[in-house]
Design a protein around this motif. Structure first.
Motif, PDB file in Angstrom:
ATOM      1  N   ASP A  54      18.275   4.583   8.371  1.00  0.00           N
ATOM      2  CA  ASP A  54      16.840   4.585   8.136  1.00  0.00           C
ATOM      3  C   ASP A  54      16.495   4.237   6.698  1.00  0.00           C
ATOM      4  O   ASP A  54      15.494   3.593   6.417  1.00  0.00           O
ATOM      5  N   SER A  55      17.319   4.656   5.769  1.00  0.00           N
ATOM      6  CA  SER A  55      17.057   4.399   4.360  1.00  0.00           C
ATOM      7  C   SER A  55      17.482   3.019   3.913  1.00  0.00           C
ATOM      8  O   SER A  55      17.268   2.651   2.763  1.00  0.00           O
ATOM      9  N   LEU A  56      18.105   2.253   4.804  1.00  0.00           N
ATOM     10  CA  LEU A  56      18.666   0.953   4.488  1.00  0.00           C
ATOM     11  C   LEU A  56      19.786   1.044   3.460  1.00  0.00           C
ATOM     12  O   LEU A  56      20.116   0.083   2.788  1.00  0.00           O
ATOM     13  N   ALA A  79      28.103  -3.800   1.917  1.00  0.00           N
ATOM     14  CA  ALA A  79      26.781  -3.984   1.315  1.00  0.00           C
ATOM     15  C   ALA A  79      25.942  -4.867   2.216  1.00  0.00           C
ATOM     16  O   ALA A  79      26.435  -5.840   2.775  1.00  0.00           O
ATOM     17  N   LEU A  80      24.676  -4.525   2.357  1.00  0.00           N
ATOM     18  CA  LEU A  80      23.771  -5.341   3.142  1.00  0.00           C
ATOM     19  C   LEU A  80      23.318  -6.538   2.317  1.00  0.00           C
ATOM     20  O   LEU A  80      23.087  -6.432   1.109  1.00  0.00           O
ATOM     21  N   PRO A 119      17.696  -4.582   0.347  1.00  0.00           N
ATOM     22  CA  PRO A 119      17.819  -5.068   1.723  1.00  0.00           C
ATOM     23  C   PRO A 119      16.557  -4.846   2.548  1.00  0.00           C
ATOM     24  O   PRO A 119      15.843  -3.848   2.386  1.00  0.00           O
ATOM     25  N   ALA A 120      16.283  -5.783   3.422  1.00  0.00           N
ATOM     26  CA  ALA A 120      15.213  -5.681   4.414  1.00  0.00           C
ATOM     27  C   ALA A 120      15.497  -6.736   5.467  1.00  0.00           C
ATOM     28  O   ALA A 120      16.216  -7.702   5.202  1.00  0.00           O
ATOM     29  N   TYR A 121      14.944  -6.553   6.680  1.00  0.00           N
ATOM     30  CA  TYR A 121      15.051  -7.621   7.666  1.00  0.00           C
ATOM     31  C   TYR A 121      13.889  -8.569   7.404  1.00  0.00           C
ATOM     32  O   TYR A 121      12.793  -8.442   7.941  1.00  0.00           O
TER      33      TYR A 121
END
Length: 590
Positions: free
Chosen positions: A100-102, A109-110, A144-146
Motif C-alpha cells: 500500500d505504501s509503494l 526496487a520499483l 514509484p507510481a503506476y
C-alpha cells in the motif's frame, strides 16, 4: 516586443484490403512557391543520446486492463536554459504486487519515471551532438507510481514549468523549484483525484490569468472488480472499456494561491461522464474563450463549450464530433486540434481501434464539425492499426500540416497470426503527408517506425535541437522509448515563436497566431502542450515557409481575450512575443 531567443506485419500500402496511396518521403505536391519538397527523414537517436528508458507495464500474464494502455511523456524546459528536456512516465508492477505504501520489497526496487536533461552541444567541428543526462535522482520524480499521463504548465506564475502526473491511484502536482527539481504540492493544492486518471490539460477557462486544470478519468477498475475476458479459443484476453463503468472526470479552478477548487459540478462537467483517454483545450468557436474537447473510449466524445460565466455546455452531438462519420461510438485514444485546412479555425482528429480507422473532424466555422477522414484518405490509411498518440505537425517546413500516429494493438485476438500462442501487439507507426485536400501514407524509410516489436502509445513533437524542424519522442508499452531526430536539410525557411503572457513569465497556453503568406493561404497555429496521448508537447510554434514568403505582420489572439499584431520576426530562429507589446486589434464580439 520581439526577442531572439524489422518487417511490418501489414504492408504500408494495403490495410485490411483497403488500398491507400503511398507518398515518398518528399511528400506530395510541390510547395506553394514551386520546387521540390525536401525529404522527410527521421533518425532514431535515443540510446546514442543517453536515453536508456524501457517502459515496464507490469504484465505477468493475468491480462489486466492496466497492462495495455501504456504511459506518456513530456517535453519541457526543466532547468530554464531554453532547450527542451524529456520526462518519460513509468508504470511497473501491477497493484496486486505492490504494498500500500509503494515501498519496494526487500532486495528490489520499483521503477520510477525518468527525467532526462537536454545537454545537446556542438563539437569542435561545429557538428551538433545530441546528449541527454539522467537527472531523475533527487528530482522529486524518483517516486514509484503506476504512471499514466502528464500535463505541463506554470500554475503559480513564477516562470518555471510545473507538472501534473496522472496515475492509477492518486495523481501528483509537482511544483518546479528550478534546476530540474520539484516539490510535491498535491495535498495542499487539493488535486489528488484518486482513481484511474488518464489525460490532463492546463488551460485558463475563466480568463483570470492563471491556469486551471482538467483531469480526465478512465474506468472504475480495481483488483476486486476485475473481469475475466476470453479469446474465442478460451485463453485469457484483455477486457475492453465496456467491462467497467466510467469514472467522472474533474475540473479544478486555480484560486491563484497555490490551491484549487473542485468545480466539476458547478461548471457542469459532472452531467456527462465518459471514459476519457484524450483531452485538448482550445477556442473552437472563435469567441475568445477556451473550450475543451474530451476523447472517450467507447462512449461519446464531449465538446465542452465555454459559456463565459464559469460553466460549460456539452455540445459534441450538436456540433458533430461526438461520433464518427457513420454515427458510431468509437474507441478514441489520441487527439489533437489544429487548423489543418488553413481556413482560420481549429479542426480535430482522434485515433481509434484498428477496425475503426481514425476521425478527422473539419471545423466549418459555423455549425460545427464534419468527419472528413474518408474524403481525405486518412480513414483508409489508418484501418488495420490501433492508433494512440497522434498529432498534426510540419516535419518538412512547407507550411502544410502532416499527421504522425503511433500504433499498437490492445487485444491478443486481434493479432493472432498463424496460431501463435503469444502474438505481439506491435504495429507499424504512420506518417501521413498532406497533399492538397488528402493525406497519403509516407514510405517506411521516413524512419517513424523504428522497432519491429514496438507497441506505440505516447507521442510528443518538440524541437529538441532548436533547428526549426520538429523532432519526435515516442513511448512504447512494455518497450523502449524512441527519440527521432528530424534530419530536414536547409535552408532555414521557418519562423519560431514563444508566446508569453503579459507578466513575461508564463507560456500563453491557448493563444492563437495567424501568419499571412504572400501568394499562399495564411497559417494559423495555437499554443498548447496538451493533446496526443497522455503526453505534453513543445509549447513553441513553428511556421514553415519553404516555398512561400511571409507577409508583413502576424496576428495573435491571447487567452485573456486581447488581440494584437506584431511585425514578422527574422527567419531561422526563435523569437519571443509578449502580450501587451503589440499593436491592439479588434477582439471577437463578447
Amino acid at each position: 516586443m520581439i526577442r531572439p531567443m524489422k518487417r511490418a506485419r501489414r504492408p504500408f500500402a494495403t490495410v485490411c484490403g483497403v488500398v491507400a496511396a503511398v507518398a515518398s518521403c518528399r511528400g506530395g505536391s510541390a510547395p506553394p512557391g514551386g520546387g521540390e519538397r525536401p525529404p522527410v527523414r527521421f533518425a532514431e537517436v535515443a540510446v546514442a543520446s543517453g536515453i536508456d528508458f524501457r517502459h515496464d507495464s507490469g504484465a505477468v500474464g493475468e491480462r489486466w486492463m492496466l497492462e495495455i494502455l501504456g504511459s506518456g511523456a513530456a517535453a519541457f524546459d526543466c532547468d530554464g536554459d531554453g532547450d527542451l528536456d524529456l520526462l518519460l512516465r513509468q508504470a511497473g508492477p501491477l497493484p496486486q504486487a505492490r504494498e500500500d505504501s509503494l515501498t519496494p520489497p526487500a532486495g528490489s526496487a520499483l521503477p520510477t519515471d525518468r527525467l532526462y536533461r537536454n545537454d545537446t552541444f556542438r563539437d569542435a567541428s561545429g557538428a551538433l551532438v545530441w546528449r541527454f543526462a539522467d537527472v531523475t535522482a533527487g528530482s522529486g520524480l524518483d517516486r514509484p507510481a503506476y504512471g499514466m499521463g502528464v500535463a505541463t504548465g506554470d500554475v503559480d506564475g513564477d516562470g518555471r514549468v510545473d507538472l501534473y502526473l496522472t496515475n492509477y491511484g492518486a495523481n501528483r502536482l509537482l511544483r518546479a523549484t528550478g534546476d530540474c527539481r520539484f516539490v510535491d504540492r498535491t495535498a495542499a493544492a487539493g488535486v489528488a483525484n484518486d482513481g484511474w486518471s488518464s489525460a490532463a490539460s492546463f488551460f485558463d477557462y475563466d480568463r483570470d490569468g492563471d491556469l486551471d486544470l482538467f483531469a480526465g478519468n478512465y474506468v472504475d477498475f480495481t483488483p476486486a472488480n476485475r473481469k475475466r475476458c476470453l479469446q474465442p479459443g478460451g485463453g485469457l484476453d484483455y477486457c475492453g472499456p465496456e467491462s467497467h463503468a466510467a469514472l467522472p472526470s474533474k475540473l479544478y479552478r486555480n484560486r491563484g494561491d497555490g490551491t484549487f477548487d473542485n468545480v466539476t459540478l458547478a461548471a457542469g462537467l459532472a452531467r456527462a461522464p465518459g471514459k476519457t483517454l484524450g483531452s485538448t483545450a482550445a477556442d473552437f468557436d472563435g469567441d475568445g474563450w477556451i473550450d475543451l474537447f474530451v476523447a472517450n473510449d467507447s462512449t461519446e466524445n464531449h465538446l465542452w463549450r465555454n459559456r463565459r460565466d464559469g460553466t460549460f455546455e456539452e455540445q459534441a452531438q450538436l456540433r458533430g464530433c461526438a461520433l464518427n462519420a457513420t454515427g458510431l461510438r468509437t474507441g478514441d485514444m489520441g487527439v489533437d486540434a489544429a487548423d489543418y485546412d488553413d481556413d482560420g479555425d481549429l479542426d480535430l482528429l482522434a485515433t481509434h481501434l484498428a477496425i475503426e480507422g481514425m476521425s478527422l473532424w473539419r471545423n466549418d466555422g459555423e455549425s460545427g464539425f464534419q468527419d472528413v477522414a474518408a474524403r481525405t484518405r486518412s480513414l483508409a490509411a489508418t484501418l488495420g492499426r490501433t492508433g494512440f498518440g497522434a498529432l498534426w505537425f510540419d516535419p518538412d517546413s512547407d507550411g502544410a500540416l502532416d499527421i504522425a500516429i503511433v500504433n499498437g494493438a490492445v487485444r491478443l485476438v486481434d493479432r493472432m497470426d498463424g496460431g501463435s500462442a503469444e502474438p505481439t501487439l506491435a504495429e507499424p507507426n504512420l506518417l501521413l503527408i498532406r497533399k492538397g485536400e488528402r493525406y497519403d501514407v509516407a514510405a517506411r524509410e521516413c524512419g517513424i517506425t523504428t522497432g519491429e516489436g514496438d507497441v506505440g502509445r505516447g507521442l510528443v513533437a518538440a524541437d529538441f535541437d532548436d533547428d526549426g524542424d520538429p523532432d519526435l519522442a515516442i513511448t512504447n508499452n512494455g518497450g523502449p522509448a524512441r527519440l527521432l531526430r528530424n534530419d530536414l536539410p536547409g535552408p532555414e525557411a521557418w519562423i519560431g515563436l514563444r508566446l508569453l503572457e503579459a507578466s513575461g513569465m508564463r507560456d500563453a497556453l491557448g493563444a492563437v497566431v495567424t501568419l499571412d503568406r504572400l501568394g499562399a493561404a495564411s497559417l494559423t497555429r495555437r499554443v498548447a502542450t496538451d493533446g496526443s496521448y497522455l503526453s505534453a508537447r513543445d509549447p513553441r510554434l513553428l511556421f514553415g515557409l519553404r516555398g512561400a514568403a511571409a507577409g508583413a505582420e502576424l496576428r495573435v489572439r491571447w487567452p485573456s481575450g486581447r488581440a494584437e499584431s506584431f511585425p514578422v520576426p527574422p527567419l531561422g530562429r526563435y523569437s519571443t512575443l509578449r502580450e501587451g507589446t503589440g499593436r491592439p486589434l479588434a477582439t471577437p464580439a463578447e
